[in-house]
Scaffold this motif. Structure first.
Motif, PDB file in Angstrom:
ATOM      1  N   ILE B 251       2.654 -22.464 -22.800  1.00  0.00           N
ATOM      2  CA  ILE B 251       2.604 -21.473 -21.843  1.00  0.00           C
ATOM      3  C   ILE B 251       2.588 -21.984 -20.345  1.00  0.00           C
ATOM      4  O   ILE B 251       3.166 -21.459 -19.394  1.00  0.00           O
ATOM      5  N   VAL B 253       4.120 -25.634 -18.896  1.00  0.00           N
ATOM      6  CA  VAL B 253       4.638 -27.133 -18.885  1.00  0.00           C
ATOM      7  C   VAL B 253       4.830 -27.406 -17.844  1.00  0.00           C
ATOM      8  O   VAL B 253       5.265 -27.033 -16.663  1.00  0.00           O
ATOM      9  N   LEU B 282      12.623 -27.618 -24.549  1.00  0.00           N
ATOM     10  CA  LEU B 282      11.421 -27.624 -24.020  1.00  0.00           C
ATOM     11  C   LEU B 282      11.369 -26.118 -23.490  1.00  0.00           C
ATOM     12  O   LEU B 282      12.463 -25.835 -22.677  1.00  0.00           O
ATOM     13  N   LEU B 283      10.593 -25.397 -23.728  1.00  0.00           N
ATOM     14  CA  LEU B 283      10.341 -24.052 -23.263  1.00  0.00           C
ATOM     15  C   LEU B 283       9.050 -23.715 -22.465  1.00  0.00           C
ATOM     16  O   LEU B 283       7.962 -24.065 -23.033  1.00  0.00           O
ATOM     17  N   ARG B 284       8.967 -22.850 -21.627  1.00  0.00           N
ATOM     18  CA  ARG B 284       7.937 -22.159 -21.192  1.00  0.00           C
ATOM     19  C   ARG B 284       7.822 -20.915 -22.036  1.00  0.00           C
ATOM     20  O   ARG B 284       8.502 -19.897 -21.608  1.00  0.00           O
ATOM     21  N   ASP B 286       5.374 -17.916 -24.460  1.00  0.00           N
ATOM     22  CA  ASP B 286       4.063 -17.517 -25.001  1.00  0.00           C
ATOM     23  C   ASP B 286       4.009 -17.273 -26.585  1.00  0.00           C
ATOM     24  O   ASP B 286       4.853 -16.318 -26.893  1.00  0.00           O
TER      25      ASP B 286
END
Lengths: 123, 446
Positions: B251, B253, B282-284, B286
């Motif tokens: 949640i 980065v 790569l992800l932000r 939840d």
């Protein structure tokens, strides 16, 4: 963000039903070569949503992909090269992913899509 | 049967890691264990049945917690017993590895004591140890310190010594045998030393445990491994080390400034510093609001499980505890009618969404559910669950598509620890079955 990732991502804003495919708005893209792995490509291909993948690839300038999901005899080495390039070698560095239902814009910064929802977008 | 000489570390993880690697190499069902001499479960000397020397080599290529696998030529309580056992061991095998023209090396791999040979007494202890074996085995080859064809271990364990705080009740014993394969994988612990890593956080997973976790989920070439709590990317680096393609999300980065050089460092630069292929994503995001196709609660039934099979491994250290408690999306401030305050249009772009605490059991359920959806059948999920030490005190989560394969306790204090649980996805995702199980679980928690 590569197109492989784009094919997995969907908008999860409150009230959306599918939230897919996300529209791509590209500000900065980069190309870098990655290792070619035919087995991986053949294993990934059937899991993709082909029309979404093809449309995204086209918006990034790859126009050599067949318009319908490739038949067995279309899986040539030449096809796999183009497929590999579109799937893994183009990186969206800066831009937006746009929810097809709500128009919500998810920013992509330094190659990282920010899919976090705001307070009023979660139930 | 082989002698499996384990590291005296992470005792509860050793056989689990060994079994995971046997499964990865397709001979998991053929592995059999026999209790160590004296019946002490945490002894480093276990006996294992493997289909072949090649199987042993395959394990040792990646094992972090196995020191070596030995074809045992003999063992005993003292030199005489040992020699008698070696004398009785298959003469043909002995002749094959001690033949004239071959080269060999004998190493002393003692447990609970150290013998240092010095140049002054001409490497006395080692030479004396080899001489003592001579009545039982004739070495006709030439000794060579570097690059010998055949390696032998002479192992003596001493009773009663305290080893790095772990009291040893391992009985004294002498072992001798041919080393089929010795640990090569532990070198990676140094390669990825956290002290030399530029981008780190307070909860970065230590390198040794990251490598073990990567082994537990079978990270390897052609497989995609996702860490939904990737943080600074420690576990992903271990997975990439074994050749997996990696995907990380969190949640939060971050990028931070390197104090020495002033450069920005982040997960990307860590991978670059090690010359590992960068994560494929790569992800932000939840975990509670997974941004994946087919994951929407209100989505059409046909879309559910739409991304199934994209991943072969899911691994991570979920947030819990005081230092790094879990957070999920949600509004703190509410309008009088209970709805969330809308973020004004002009601020949306840079708005930092607020988060609310993420109860651990909810986080675990979300993790299991996402793994069940995204993994291919045969894919693996491995993560830490905090709990009290002692048997059966930590409730192990369950999911109808996932089968528990291993559960290993890491002691953090005498009372508290964390348990690494590993699941294999054994069935295709079935939404109705998953919902039913979830409802039953919610009911049971009330």
């Amino acid at each position: 963000m590569r197109l492989l990732t784009h094919n997995l991502l969907a908008s999860n804003v409150k009230g959306t039903t599918a939230g897919f495919p996300l529209k791509l708005e590209v500000l900065v893209k980069e190309e870098r070569s990655t290792e070619f792995d035919a087995a991986f490509l053949l294993h990934t291909l059937p899991k993709l949503n082909w029309s979404a993948f093809r449309a995204a690839a086209e918006s990034l300038g790859v126009d050599k992909l067949p318009s319908t999901y490739p038949e067995r005899d279309e899986l040539t080495n030449e096809f796999l090269r183009v497929f590999h390039h579109a799937l893994l070698e183009i990186e969206v560095q800066e831009g937006y992913l746009i929810c097809p239902e709500t128009g919500r814009r998810f920013p992509v910064r330094k190659g990282i899509p920010n899919m976090m929802l705001n307070e009023d977008e979660v139930d | 049967w082989y002698l499996c000489y384990f590291m005296h570390r992470h005792l509860d993880f050793r056989r689990a890691e060994f079994q995971a690697l046997a499964d990865l190499n397709g001979f998991g069902d053929a592995v059999e264990w026999r209790a160590p001499f004296g019946g002490v479960e945490h002894s480093p000397f276990h006996y294992v049945r493997l289909p072949s020397d090649d199987a042993a080599r395959a394990i040792m290529k990646r094992s972090i917690l196995t020191k070596g696998i030995v074809e045992l030529w003999g063992e005993g309580n003292d030199q005489d017993e040992l020699n008698a056992a070696i004398a009785a061991f298959d003469a043909e095998t002995k002749a094959r590895y001690t033949a004239e023209g071959s080269t060999f090396k004998v190493e002393l791999e003692d447990f609970g004591k150290t013998l240092h040979g010095t140049r002054d007494d001409n490497w006395g202890p080692a030479v004396r140890r080899i001489d003592a074996l001579k009545p039982a085995v004739e070495f006709n080859g030439r000794a060579r310190m570097k690059g010998a064809e055949h390696l032998f271990w002479s192992i003596e364990s001493a009773e009663g010594n305290d080893l790095r705080g772990i009291p040893s009740d391992i009985p004294s014993r002498h072992y001798f045998g041919r080393v089929v394969a010795a640990s090569a994988a532990r070198a990676a612990i140094n390669t990825y030393d956290l002290k030399k890593r530029r981008y780190l956080g307070p909860t970065s997973m230590d390198v040794e445990m990251s490598l073990i976790m990567a082994n537990m989920v079978h990270a390897g070439p052609g497989r995609v491994v996702w860490d939904p709590f990737c943080g600074t990317g420690s576990v992903l680096i271990a997975a990439a080390h074994f050749g997996a393609m990696t995907m990380g999300s969190d949640i939060d980065v971050r990028r931070v400034k390197d104090k020495r050089t002033g450069e920005h460092v982040d997960v990307w630069t860590n991978f670059k510093d090690y010359a590992l292929p960068p994560p494929i994503a790569l992800l932000r995001a939840d975990l509670h609001k997974p941004p994946f196709r087919g994951a929407a609660a209100s989505g059409a039934a046909s879309e559910r499980g739409a991304c199934e099979g994209h991943l072969q491994g899911v691994v991570g250290d979920p947030p819990y505890g005081v230092r790094a408690g879990g957070r999920k999306s949600g509004g703190r401030k509410r309008l009088p009618d209970g709805t969330a305050r809308a973020v004004p249009e002009q601020h949306r772009e840079n708005h930092i969404p607020s988060t609310v605490p993420y109860p651990f059991h909810e986080c675990m359920d979300d993790l299991m559910e996402q793994a069940a959806r995204l993994l291919s059948v045969g894919g693996r999920l491995s993560f830490f669950v905090p709990g009290e030490t002692g048997p059966n005190t930590t409730p192990v989560p369950s999911h109808p598509m996932l089968t528990l394969r291993a559960s290993s306790m890491q002691l953090l204090s005498t009372r508290w620890g964390r348990r690494l649980v590993t699941f294999e996805k054994t069935k295709k995702y079935d939404h109705e079955a998953a919902e039913e199980a979830k409802a039953a679980l919610t009911e049971a928690r009330k």
